[in-house]
Design a protein around this motif. Sequence first.
Motif, PDB file in Angstrom:
ATOM      1  N   TYR A   1      47.761  29.776  47.505  1.00  0.00           N
ATOM      2  CA  TYR A   1      46.500  30.379  47.066  1.00  0.00           C
ATOM      3  C   TYR A   1      45.479  29.298  46.764  1.00  0.00           C
ATOM      4  CZ  TYR A   1      48.352  29.139  42.426  1.00  0.00           C
ATOM      5  OH  TYR A   1      48.878  28.452  41.354  1.00  0.00           O
ATOM      6  N   PHE A   2      44.209  29.697  46.740  1.00  0.00           N
ATOM      7  CA  PHE A   2      43.136  28.781  46.338  1.00  0.00           C
ATOM      8  C   PHE A   2      42.608  29.209  44.973  1.00  0.00           C
ATOM      9  CE2 PHE A   2      43.083  27.906  50.811  1.00  0.00           C
ATOM     10  CZ  PHE A   2      42.557  26.627  50.935  1.00  0.00           C
ATOM     11  N   LEU A   3      42.130  28.236  44.222  1.00  0.00           N
ATOM     12  CA  LEU A   3      41.436  28.531  42.969  1.00  0.00           C
ATOM     13  C   LEU A   3      40.075  27.863  43.029  1.00  0.00           C
ATOM     14  CD1 LEU A   3      44.115  27.770  40.215  1.00  0.00           C
ATOM     15  CD2 LEU A   3      43.163  30.028  40.749  1.00  0.00           C
ATOM     16  N   ILE A   4      39.029  28.657  42.807  1.00  0.00           N
ATOM     17  CA  ILE A   4      37.708  28.034  42.677  1.00  0.00           C
ATOM     18  C   ILE A   4      37.036  28.597  41.428  1.00  0.00           C
ATOM     19  CG2 ILE A   4      37.428  27.692  45.169  1.00  0.00           C
ATOM     20  CD1 ILE A   4      35.308  29.984  45.005  1.00  0.00           C
ATOM     21  N   ASP A   5      36.053  27.886  40.955  1.00  0.00           N
ATOM     22  CA  ASP A   5      35.363  28.341  39.756  1.00  0.00           C
ATOM     23  C   ASP A   5      34.658  29.678  40.032  1.00  0.00           C
ATOM     24  OD1 ASP A   5      34.380  27.023  36.956  1.00  0.00           O
ATOM     25  OD2 ASP A   5      32.927  28.465  37.772  1.00  0.00           O
TER      26      ASP A   5
ATOM     27  N   PRO B   1      42.150  20.934  49.647  1.00  0.00           N
ATOM     28  CA  PRO B   1      41.599  20.777  48.308  1.00  0.00           C
ATOM     29  C   PRO B   1      41.538  22.137  47.596  1.00  0.00           C
ATOM     30  CG  PRO B   1      39.927  20.379  50.005  1.00  0.00           C
ATOM     31  CD  PRO B   1      41.234  20.489  50.702  1.00  0.00           C
ATOM     32  N   SER B   2      41.882  22.162  46.313  1.00  0.00           N
ATOM     33  CA  SER B   2      41.885  23.393  45.501  1.00  0.00           C
ATOM     34  C   SER B   2      42.901  24.435  45.968  1.00  0.00           C
ATOM     35  CB  SER B   2      40.497  24.042  45.454  1.00  0.00           C
ATOM     36  OG  SER B   2      39.630  23.211  44.726  1.00  0.00           O
ATOM     37  N   GLN B   3      43.919  24.002  46.707  1.00  0.00           N
ATOM     38  CA  GLN B   3      44.960  24.937  47.150  1.00  0.00           C
ATOM     39  C   GLN B   3      46.271  24.624  46.421  1.00  0.00           C
ATOM     40  OE1 GLN B   3      46.431  24.610  51.177  1.00  0.00           O
ATOM     41  NE2 GLN B   3      46.586  26.818  51.428  1.00  0.00           N
ATOM     42  N   TYR B   4      46.977  25.686  46.046  1.00  0.00           N
ATOM     43  CA  TYR B   4      48.191  25.531  45.241  1.00  0.00           C
ATOM     44  C   TYR B   4      49.287  26.452  45.760  1.00  0.00           C
ATOM     45  CZ  TYR B   4      44.511  23.538  42.470  1.00  0.00           C
ATOM     46  OH  TYR B   4      43.433  22.787  42.093  1.00  0.00           O
TER      47      TYR B   4
ATOM     48  N   TYR C   1      30.696  24.114  50.667  1.00  0.00           N
ATOM     49  CA  TYR C   1      32.136  23.842  50.658  1.00  0.00           C
ATOM     50  C   TYR C   1      32.454  22.694  49.707  1.00  0.00           C
ATOM     51  CZ  TYR C   1      33.822  26.900  54.405  1.00  0.00           C
ATOM     52  OH  TYR C   1      34.222  27.978  55.143  1.00  0.00           O
ATOM     53  N   GLN C   2      31.610  21.652  49.794  1.00  0.00           N
ATOM     54  CA  GLN C   2      31.784  20.488  48.939  1.00  0.00           C
ATOM     55  C   GLN C   2      31.875  20.914  47.470  1.00  0.00           C
ATOM     56  OE1 GLN C   2      31.887  17.532  50.294  1.00  0.00           O
ATOM     57  NE2 GLN C   2      31.938  16.293  48.442  1.00  0.00           N
ATOM     58  N   GLU C   3      30.924  21.735  47.058  1.00  0.00           N
ATOM     59  CA  GLU C   3      30.873  22.151  45.655  1.00  0.00           C
ATOM     60  C   GLU C   3      32.061  23.034  45.288  1.00  0.00           C
ATOM     61  OE1 GLU C   3      26.008  21.937  45.688  1.00  0.00           O
ATOM     62  OE2 GLU C   3      26.995  23.871  45.928  1.00  0.00           O
ATOM     63  N   MET C   4      32.318  24.026  46.115  1.00  0.00           N
ATOM     64  CA  MET C   4      33.381  24.980  45.759  1.00  0.00           C
ATOM     65  C   MET C   4      34.754  24.312  45.721  1.00  0.00           C
ATOM     66  SD  MET C   4      32.369  28.471  47.738  1.00  0.00           S
ATOM     67  CE  MET C   4      31.994  27.740  49.320  1.00  0.00           C
ATOM     68  N   LEU C   5      34.979  23.383  46.656  1.00  0.00           N
ATOM     69  CA  LEU C   5      36.329  22.820  46.774  1.00  0.00           C
ATOM     70  C   LEU C   5      36.560  21.595  45.895  1.00  0.00           C
ATOM     71  CD1 LEU C   5      36.796  23.181  50.637  1.00  0.00           C
ATOM     72  CD2 LEU C   5      37.980  24.462  48.854  1.00  0.00           C
ATOM     73  N   PHE C   6      35.469  20.926  45.508  1.00  0.00           N
ATOM     74  CA  PHE C   6      35.690  19.664  44.794  1.00  0.00           C
ATOM     75  C   PHE C   6      35.173  19.619  43.365  1.00  0.00           C
ATOM     76  CE2 PHE C   6      36.146  18.496  49.246  1.00  0.00           C
ATOM     77  CZ  PHE C   6      37.346  17.798  49.201  1.00  0.00           C
ATOM     78  N   ILE C   7      34.297  20.550  42.966  1.00  0.00           N
ATOM     79  CA  ILE C   7      33.849  20.530  41.567  1.00  0.00           C
ATOM     80  C   ILE C   7      34.774  21.446  40.772  1.00  0.00           C
ATOM     81  CG2 ILE C   7      31.955  20.929  39.951  1.00  0.00           C
ATOM     82  CD1 ILE C   7      29.999  20.485  42.171  1.00  0.00           C
ATOM     83  N   LYS C   8      35.539  20.866  39.846  1.00  0.00           N
ATOM     84  CA  LYS C   8      36.542  21.685  39.135  1.00  0.00           C
ATOM     85  C   LYS C   8      36.332  21.577  37.628  1.00  0.00           C
ATOM     86  CE  LYS C   8      39.654  20.533  42.792  1.00  0.00           C
ATOM     87  NZ  LYS C   8      40.842  20.030  43.318  1.00  0.00           N
TER      88      LYS C   8
ATOM     89  N   LYS D   1      40.400  34.660  33.269  1.00  0.00           N
ATOM     90  CA  LYS D   1      40.465  34.170  31.903  1.00  0.00           C
ATOM     91  C   LYS D   1      40.167  32.671  31.816  1.00  0.00           C
ATOM     92  CE  LYS D   1      43.703  34.660  28.174  1.00  0.00           C
ATOM     93  NZ  LYS D   1      45.047  35.050  27.770  1.00  0.00           N
ATOM     94  N   TYR D   2      40.480  31.959  32.880  1.00  0.00           N
ATOM     95  CA  TYR D   2      40.237  30.506  32.909  1.00  0.00           C
ATOM     96  C   TYR D   2      38.972  30.170  33.691  1.00  0.00           C
ATOM     97  CZ  TYR D   2      44.623  29.949  30.592  1.00  0.00           C
ATOM     98  OH  TYR D   2      45.615  30.011  29.656  1.00  0.00           O
ATOM     99  N   GLY D   3      38.120  31.169  33.866  1.00  0.00           N
ATOM    100  CA  GLY D   3      36.845  30.924  34.539  1.00  0.00           C
ATOM    101  C   GLY D   3      36.983  30.635  36.020  1.00  0.00           C
ATOM    102  N   MET D   4      38.087  31.100  36.618  1.00  0.00           N
ATOM    103  CA  MET D   4      38.282  30.812  38.033  1.00  0.00           C
ATOM    104  C   MET D   4      38.523  32.094  38.809  1.00  0.00           C
ATOM    105  SD  MET D   4      40.598  27.342  37.856  1.00  0.00           S
ATOM    106  CE  MET D   4      41.967  28.048  36.960  1.00  0.00           C
ATOM    107  N   SER D   5      38.462  31.971  40.139  1.00  0.00           N
ATOM    108  CA  SER D   5      38.862  33.086  40.994  1.00  0.00           C
ATOM    109  C   SER D   5      40.008  32.625  41.863  1.00  0.00           C
ATOM    110  CB  SER D   5      37.708  33.509  41.893  1.00  0.00           C
ATOM    111  OG  SER D   5      36.907  34.397  41.199  1.00  0.00           O
ATOM    112  N   CYS D   6      41.010  33.484  41.962  1.00  0.00           N
ATOM    113  CA  CYS D   6      42.144  33.160  42.803  1.00  0.00           C
ATOM    114  C   CYS D   6      41.925  33.837  44.154  1.00  0.00           C
ATOM    115  CB  CYS D   6      43.415  33.679  42.149  1.00  0.00           C
ATOM    116  SG  CYS D   6      44.853  33.490  43.195  1.00  0.00           S
ATOM    117  N   LEU D   7      41.914  33.024  45.215  1.00  0.00           N
ATOM    118  CA  LEU D   7      41.679  33.563  46.553  1.00  0.00           C
ATOM    119  C   LEU D   7      43.004  33.642  47.297  1.00  0.00           C
ATOM    120  CD1 LEU D   7      38.593  31.321  47.460  1.00  0.00           C
ATOM    121  CD2 LEU D   7      38.598  33.528  46.272  1.00  0.00           C
ATOM    122  N   LEU D   8      43.387  34.859  47.645  1.00  0.00           N
ATOM    123  CA  LEU D   8      44.661  35.037  48.341  1.00  0.00           C
ATOM    124  C   LEU D   8      44.471  35.222  49.844  1.00  0.00           C
ATOM    125  CD1 LEU D   8      46.509  37.393  45.827  1.00  0.00           C
ATOM    126  CD2 LEU D   8      46.889  34.964  46.197  1.00  0.00           C
ATOM    127  N   HIS D   9      43.232  35.216  50.293  1.00  0.00           N
ATOM    128  CA  HIS D   9      42.959  35.379  51.721  1.00  0.00           C
ATOM    129  C   HIS D   9      43.637  34.268  52.538  1.00  0.00           C
ATOM    130  CE1 HIS D   9      40.756  35.757  55.503  1.00  0.00           C
ATOM    131  NE2 HIS D   9      40.370  36.945  55.082  1.00  0.00           N
TER     132      HIS D   9
END
Length: 731
Positions: A225-229, A296-299, A724-731, A328-336
Amino acid sequence: GSQARQQAISAVLNYKPISPPLNFDETPAADIYGCNVFSITEMEKRLPKQVFKSVKRTIERGEPLDNSIADVVAAAMMDWAISKGATHYAHVFYPLTGITAEKHDSFLSPDGKGGAIAEFSGAQLIQGEPDASSFPSGGLRSTFEARGYTAWDVTSPAYILENPNGTTLCIPTAFVSWTGPALDKKTPVLRSMKALNTQAQRLLKLLGHKDIPMVTATCGPEQEYFLIDRNFFFARPDLVNAGRTLFGAKPPKGQEFSDQYFGAIPERVLAYMLECEREFYKLGIPVKTRHNEVAPSQYEVAPIYENANVAADHQQLLMMILKNVASKYGMSCLLHEKPFAGVNGSGKHLNWSLGNSAQGNLLDPGETPHQNMQFLLFCGAVIRAVHLHSTLLRAVIAHAGNDHRLGANEAPPAIISIFLGDMLADVFEQIKKSGAPTSSKGKGTLTVGVDTLPQLPKDAGDRNRTSPFAFTGNKFEFRAVGSNQSLSGPLVALNTIVAESIDYIATELEKATGGDPAKLAPAAQTLLKSIVEKHGVVIFNGDGYSEAWHQEAEKRGLPNLKQTVDALEYIATPENIAMFEKYAVLTKEEVVSRQEIYYEQYCLTINVEANLMAEIAKTVIYPASTRYVGELASSGASLKAVGVEFDATLLNKVVALNKSLVATVAKLEEAASHGGGGGHGVANPKETAFYLKNSVIPLMVELRGIVDELETYVADDHWPLPTYQEMLFIK
Ligand code: ADP
Ligand code: MG
């Protein structure tokens, strides 16, 4: 960036960690494990002995449920749930959309004297009646007869879901229509598990076993999954509505440094993972590993394997929890499967095996597989099954999201082959040559070359990440499954095709031995030899990403169904319908209705994406780039006014791109208007799916190309969407 983007970035940078943080000292993980599950242990404590034994027999041996005990179980379940703060119970079911659905009812009934009493009867536990009219049925249930029933699945434990304002008792159920056919994902899983058990029992008996407990399919899914702010998420209408970015130029830095995979986990993400794990533990979901993935930002998170039916239910819960806790942690989990083009997508590796408590894992080769006839027969069954039914395996992982991933040089190709590893490939090669394998390549040890480090036992096969279906030590790993998918379709297919192959093997062995155990070994050798001869072409240990493999696979006659629309055809071939009917997994009408629903889901997805793209291009991108054109033009005019030459190259470029944008949006809107969207279902799902693939998707690709190019020209302070730069690298 534009103001909206700037605000999103500041919000991300001002993120304050949740306080107080969770603390595992106060409640050790072991104490909370399973605390919200109505487990076997809990039942043993709360049920009369005879009732408990009866329920346990149903769970462990697959014996029919004794309906007369339902009232007692229901009462105990309600007491337990109320002690956990529950006010409601919910039948949880899994409609064919792949999501989880639940209908809540209160325990309270008016007592006729102005008060209320808590009540939960056996009948309410066993059967529920949600309004089924808005779930897809593929023609199985006409809307005037919109009734569907949920039926308690005793084999998957009930559990409590917490909410800050109260808790709910959740009961996993199967969902069937008024007239009987299954409307859900769970029913065929249960039926296929039964078929697999029946056939595995037969073969084990032939092999001389006396005490043979129920054989179950086991499953351990790895979820990427991905997590982005969240601030970025909500600033991107495409992420909000389609779950993936429909536009976005590649960032200057992507994943090429390989600095993310297994790297240190960022603090906020780790805090999130710890909270997710706590929720998983409470529900008895046995998660084990967590790590960074390649992009980046993938777990990734992976549980320990379980009975496949329970694993599938747990998987659905796990996806829900991953999403809920993220906010709750200010993020969105992307399962796409592919939230970001140009970086890796997400899969769900389905680790699969079969076994029971006496004979153990039936796909465990032991140290010397060449002497392990039982293993070779079960493994041979899988090889035969995958070769004969590769198109079905391809079909059950086919959906719009996975099309972006499969074959994209990061995920397995759409060609279904098996990776066996050196040792097993060698054993099967020996079988093919002589029928009787005489040796197993040693596993050996690895010497690390530093005296203070231990010697490591070497795996019998290297890892091969490029194979869609790999043998990994003592199980097969189906890697082509999409991250956003329910496990059920792939499980039903695997269980059924392997049951069919075990049936074939048992039948052949019965014929050849005529019941004489002395003839078993030679008969098994002859049979295995013929299986490898006929089906060995499906084994491929090389690089699945290479072009050479595509050519080689074609020579071997292995199908390469590149897209969803090509693959869905194979769900309902006459052979597959016959197989599903033979093993009582799905009837013809159930198979056909499923196929129709999957075509329809594909159409709905593409329609939403096409319309969203047109809208974002028109109302978000075009205004920004036009403003930029205005700015360039006026600075050109000012320069001219003072007699300085203006280089109009950039201006002309942006004007030209704007022009193509407008033209392409018009073409896309026209094409999409024939795509059967509009929320009234799709009239001819199959035909429409092909139309969308051939006539709408190319225009979507074209439009994306134009917008992504514009992104590289338009002034950054005008660009409206987080990059993309912002979403994937600013955490
Ligand atoms: P990797 O794929 O990285 O090698 P592991 O070997 O730890 O990872 O296993 C991955 C998954 O396979 C885990 O979820 C694990 O529970 C599952 N698994 C292990 N044994 C079995 C089995 N017998 N049946 C099904 N899944 C299994
Ligand atoms: Mg794995």
